[in-house]
Design a protein around this motif. Structure first.
Motif, PDB file in Angstrom:
ATOM      1  N   ASP A 175       0.781  -1.247   0.000  1.00  0.00           N
ATOM      2  CA  ASP A 175       0.000   0.000   0.000  1.00  0.00           C
ATOM      3  C   ASP A 175       0.809   1.292   0.000  1.00  0.00           C
ATOM      4  OD1 ASP A 175      -2.384  -1.403  -0.088  1.00  0.00           O
ATOM      5  OD2 ASP A 175      -2.643  -1.396   2.078  1.00  0.00           O
ATOM      6  N   MET A 176       2.015   1.279  -0.526  1.00  0.00           N
ATOM      7  CA  MET A 176       2.823   2.497  -0.533  1.00  0.00           C
ATOM      8  C   MET A 176       2.555   3.384  -1.746  1.00  0.00           C
ATOM      9  SD  MET A 176       4.303   2.540   2.364  1.00  0.00           S
ATOM     10  CE  MET A 176       5.465   3.892   2.197  1.00  0.00           C
ATOM     11  N   ILE A 177       1.824   2.890  -2.727  1.00  0.00           N
ATOM     12  CA  ILE A 177       1.387   3.732  -3.846  1.00  0.00           C
ATOM     13  C   ILE A 177       0.066   4.333  -3.382  1.00  0.00           C
ATOM     14  CG2 ILE A 177       0.843   3.821  -6.307  1.00  0.00           C
ATOM     15  CD1 ILE A 177       3.761   2.873  -5.557  1.00  0.00           C
ATOM     16  N   ASN A 178       0.137   5.565  -2.896  1.00  0.00           N
ATOM     17  CA  ASN A 178      -0.969   6.101  -2.109  1.00  0.00           C
ATOM     18  C   ASN A 178      -1.069   7.613  -2.300  1.00  0.00           C
ATOM     19  OD1 ASN A 178      -2.642   6.723   0.280  1.00  0.00           O
ATOM     20  ND2 ASN A 178      -2.089   4.666   0.933  1.00  0.00           N
ATOM     21  N   THR A 179      -2.284   8.113  -2.334  1.00  0.00           N
ATOM     22  CA  THR A 179      -2.504   9.568  -2.419  1.00  0.00           C
ATOM     23  C   THR A 179      -2.595  10.197  -1.034  1.00  0.00           C
ATOM     24  OG1 THR A 179      -4.891   9.282  -2.450  1.00  0.00           O
ATOM     25  CG2 THR A 179      -3.759   9.381  -4.602  1.00  0.00           C
ATOM     26  N   TYR A 180      -2.767   9.376  -0.014  1.00  0.00           N
ATOM     27  CA  TYR A 180      -2.938   9.834   1.369  1.00  0.00           C
ATOM     28  C   TYR A 180      -4.125  10.795   1.483  1.00  0.00           C
ATOM     29  CZ  TYR A 180       1.381   7.386   1.840  1.00  0.00           C
ATOM     30  OH  TYR A 180       2.325   6.391   1.803  1.00  0.00           O
ATOM     31  N   ASP A 181      -5.159  10.432   0.769  1.00  0.00           N
ATOM     32  CA  ASP A 181      -6.407  11.188   0.787  1.00  0.00           C
ATOM     33  C   ASP A 181      -7.462  10.324   1.481  1.00  0.00           C
ATOM     34  OD1 ASP A 181      -8.412  13.022   0.290  1.00  0.00           O
ATOM     35  OD2 ASP A 181      -8.774  12.316  -1.754  1.00  0.00           O
ATOM     36  N   HIS A 182      -7.210  10.029   2.755  1.00  0.00           N
ATOM     37  CA  HIS A 182      -8.153   9.213   3.517  1.00  0.00           C
ATOM     38  C   HIS A 182      -8.185   9.684   4.965  1.00  0.00           C
ATOM     39  CE1 HIS A 182      -4.631   6.941   4.926  1.00  0.00           C
ATOM     40  NE2 HIS A 182      -4.278   6.828   3.666  1.00  0.00           N
ATOM     41  N   LYS A 183      -9.121   9.157   5.699  1.00  0.00           N
ATOM     42  CA  LYS A 183      -9.442   9.633   7.043  1.00  0.00           C
ATOM     43  C   LYS A 183      -8.264   9.646   8.021  1.00  0.00           C
ATOM     44  CE  LYS A 183     -11.499   6.340   9.657  1.00  0.00           C
ATOM     45  NZ  LYS A 183     -12.313   5.614  10.539  1.00  0.00           N
ATOM     46  N   ASP A 184      -7.416   8.655   8.000  1.00  0.00           N
ATOM     47  CA  ASP A 184      -6.312   8.562   8.959  1.00  0.00           C
ATOM     48  C   ASP A 184      -4.984   9.112   8.429  1.00  0.00           C
ATOM     49  OD1 ASP A 184      -7.867   7.345  10.947  1.00  0.00           O
ATOM     50  OD2 ASP A 184      -7.599   5.375  10.026  1.00  0.00           O
ATOM     51  N   ASP A 218      -3.562  12.043   8.214  1.00  0.00           N
ATOM     52  CA  ASP A 218      -2.791  12.965   9.049  1.00  0.00           C
ATOM     53  C   ASP A 218      -2.033  12.242  10.155  1.00  0.00           C
ATOM     54  OD1 ASP A 218      -3.548  15.132   7.541  1.00  0.00           O
ATOM     55  OD2 ASP A 218      -5.199  15.703   8.866  1.00  0.00           O
ATOM     56  N   LEU A 219      -2.607  11.166  10.672  1.00  0.00           N
ATOM     57  CA  LEU A 219      -1.938  10.377  11.706  1.00  0.00           C
ATOM     58  C   LEU A 219      -0.854   9.474  11.108  1.00  0.00           C
ATOM     59  CD1 LEU A 219      -5.074   9.322  13.792  1.00  0.00           C
ATOM     60  CD2 LEU A 219      -3.361  11.049  14.406  1.00  0.00           C
ATOM     61  N   LEU A 220      -1.060   9.038   9.869  1.00  0.00           N
ATOM     62  CA  LEU A 220      -0.150   8.114   9.208  1.00  0.00           C
ATOM     63  C   LEU A 220       1.086   8.805   8.617  1.00  0.00           C
ATOM     64  CD1 LEU A 220       0.451   5.260   8.042  1.00  0.00           C
ATOM     65  CD2 LEU A 220      -1.113   5.829   6.156  1.00  0.00           C
ATOM     66  N   LEU A 221       0.916   9.996   8.096  1.00  0.00           N
ATOM     67  CA  LEU A 221       1.983  10.670   7.345  1.00  0.00           C
ATOM     68  C   LEU A 221       3.314  10.820   8.093  1.00  0.00           C
ATOM     69  CD1 LEU A 221      -0.106  13.229   5.326  1.00  0.00           C
ATOM     70  CD2 LEU A 221       1.394  11.461   4.381  1.00  0.00           C
ATOM     71  N   PRO A 222       3.337  11.166   9.375  1.00  0.00           N
ATOM     72  CA  PRO A 222       4.653  11.253  10.043  1.00  0.00           C
ATOM     73  C   PRO A 222       5.420   9.934  10.028  1.00  0.00           C
ATOM     74  CG  PRO A 222       2.972  12.357  11.354  1.00  0.00           C
ATOM     75  CD  PRO A 222       2.252  11.622  10.248  1.00  0.00           C
ATOM     76  N   SER A 223       4.723   8.840  10.228  1.00  0.00           N
ATOM     77  CA  SER A 223       5.379   7.532  10.214  1.00  0.00           C
ATOM     78  C   SER A 223       5.835   7.172   8.804  1.00  0.00           C
ATOM     79  CB  SER A 223       4.433   6.464  10.771  1.00  0.00           C
ATOM     80  OG  SER A 223       5.058   5.215  10.806  1.00  0.00           O
ATOM     81  N   VAL A 224       4.999   7.432   7.818  1.00  0.00           N
ATOM     82  CA  VAL A 224       5.368   7.153   6.426  1.00  0.00           C
ATOM     83  C   VAL A 224       6.615   7.946   6.048  1.00  0.00           C
ATOM     84  CG1 VAL A 224       4.653   7.416   4.005  1.00  0.00           C
ATOM     85  CG2 VAL A 224       3.040   6.532   5.680  1.00  0.00           C
ATOM     86  N   VAL A 244       7.985  -0.417   8.205  1.00  0.00           N
ATOM     87  CA  VAL A 244       6.519  -0.467   8.231  1.00  0.00           C
ATOM     88  C   VAL A 244       6.015   0.788   8.948  1.00  0.00           C
ATOM     89  CG1 VAL A 244       6.199  -2.962   8.001  1.00  0.00           C
ATOM     90  CG2 VAL A 244       6.570  -2.000  10.274  1.00  0.00           C
ATOM     91  N   ALA A 245       5.013   1.414   8.361  1.00  0.00           N
ATOM     92  CA  ALA A 245       4.464   2.655   8.909  1.00  0.00           C
ATOM     93  C   ALA A 245       3.186   2.373   9.678  1.00  0.00           C
ATOM     94  CB  ALA A 245       4.185   3.644   7.775  1.00  0.00           C
ATOM     95  N   HIS A 246       2.909   3.232  10.655  1.00  0.00           N
ATOM     96  CA  HIS A 246       1.748   3.015  11.517  1.00  0.00           C
ATOM     97  C   HIS A 246       0.915   4.285  11.658  1.00  0.00           C
ATOM     98  CE1 HIS A 246       4.962   4.546  14.148  1.00  0.00           C
ATOM     99  NE2 HIS A 246       3.976   5.244  14.694  1.00  0.00           N
ATOM    100  N   ILE A 247      -0.317   4.074  12.099  1.00  0.00           N
ATOM    101  CA  ILE A 247      -1.193   5.180  12.464  1.00  0.00           C
ATOM    102  C   ILE A 247      -1.057   5.444  13.959  1.00  0.00           C
ATOM    103  CG2 ILE A 247      -3.607   5.937  12.643  1.00  0.00           C
ATOM    104  CD1 ILE A 247      -4.130   4.239  10.080  1.00  0.00           C
ATOM    105  N   HIS A 248      -1.106   4.382  14.741  1.00  0.00           N
ATOM    106  CA  HIS A 248      -1.017   4.470  16.202  1.00  0.00           C
ATOM    107  C   HIS A 248       0.193   3.660  16.667  1.00  0.00           C
ATOM    108  CE1 HIS A 248      -4.987   6.286  16.290  1.00  0.00           C
ATOM    109  NE2 HIS A 248      -5.400   5.320  15.497  1.00  0.00           N
TER     110      HIS A 248
END
Length: 178
Positions: free
Chosen positions: A10-19, A21-27, A147-151
């Protein structure tokens, strides 16, 4: 130990989803690590397989998913990870890389027995994919820094579960193909 493949989830991503903002720092912290892991895997002729959500775009293919992500506001997170000509690409609809995909067939066809799972999200798609790999008798390796995380707390719990309950090897990416 059998043949190994690097799986990029899932790394080909627009990051246009609900979580997002929480995911982007880890990514942001994972992208350089994963870029290095991809380079080392390719130098060692380790197969690289991207397994990516289609984001409900049932008429799209991997090239369109990539173009869309590269045209988005976070292209700098996608560009360093773009598939090369030797990469394989499987589109998925839900969390697990195996759920209703031809991945199991592909892995058996390629003689792959060991999967290095990287990408996102540790406490969701990586966790579910690890479980599905385990029940299909694949050896699983999770490089914790790729691996990136939300929480963070849930990601840490997921890594412990994968290690204890699924027999996954959890390591640092620098231990792979050094």
């Amino acid at each position: 130990m059998g043949k190994t493949a690097l799986i990029v989830i899932d790394m080909i991503n627009t990051y246009d989803h609900k979580d997002a903002d929480l995911l982007l720092p880890s990514v942001t912290s994972v992208v350089p690590v994963l870029t290095g892991l991809l380079e080392r895997a390719r130098q060692k002729d380790v197969p690289v397989i991207y397994v990516n959500d289609n984001f409900g775009e049932w008429r799209s293919h991997h090239g369109e998913l990539l173009e869309h992500a590269l045209a988005g506001p976070h292209a700098e997170l996608v560009e360093p990870l773009r598939p090369d000509r030797s990469s394989l690409f499987v589109v998925k609809a839900r969390h697990s890389i195996f759920f209703d995909t031809p991945l199991t067939y592909l892995l058996h066809q390629q003689g792959i027995e060991r999967l290095v799972l990287s990408g996102q999200v540790t406490e969701q798609c990586v966790l579910y994919s690890s479980l599905d790999a385990h029940i299909r008798h694949f050896d699983v390796v999770i490089p914790r820094d790729a691996v990136a995380h939300i929480h963070a707390d849930l990601a840490e719990a997921a890594l412990r579960m994968m290690e204890r309950n699924m027999g996954a090897q959890v390591c640092d990416s620098r231990e792979l193909w050094a």
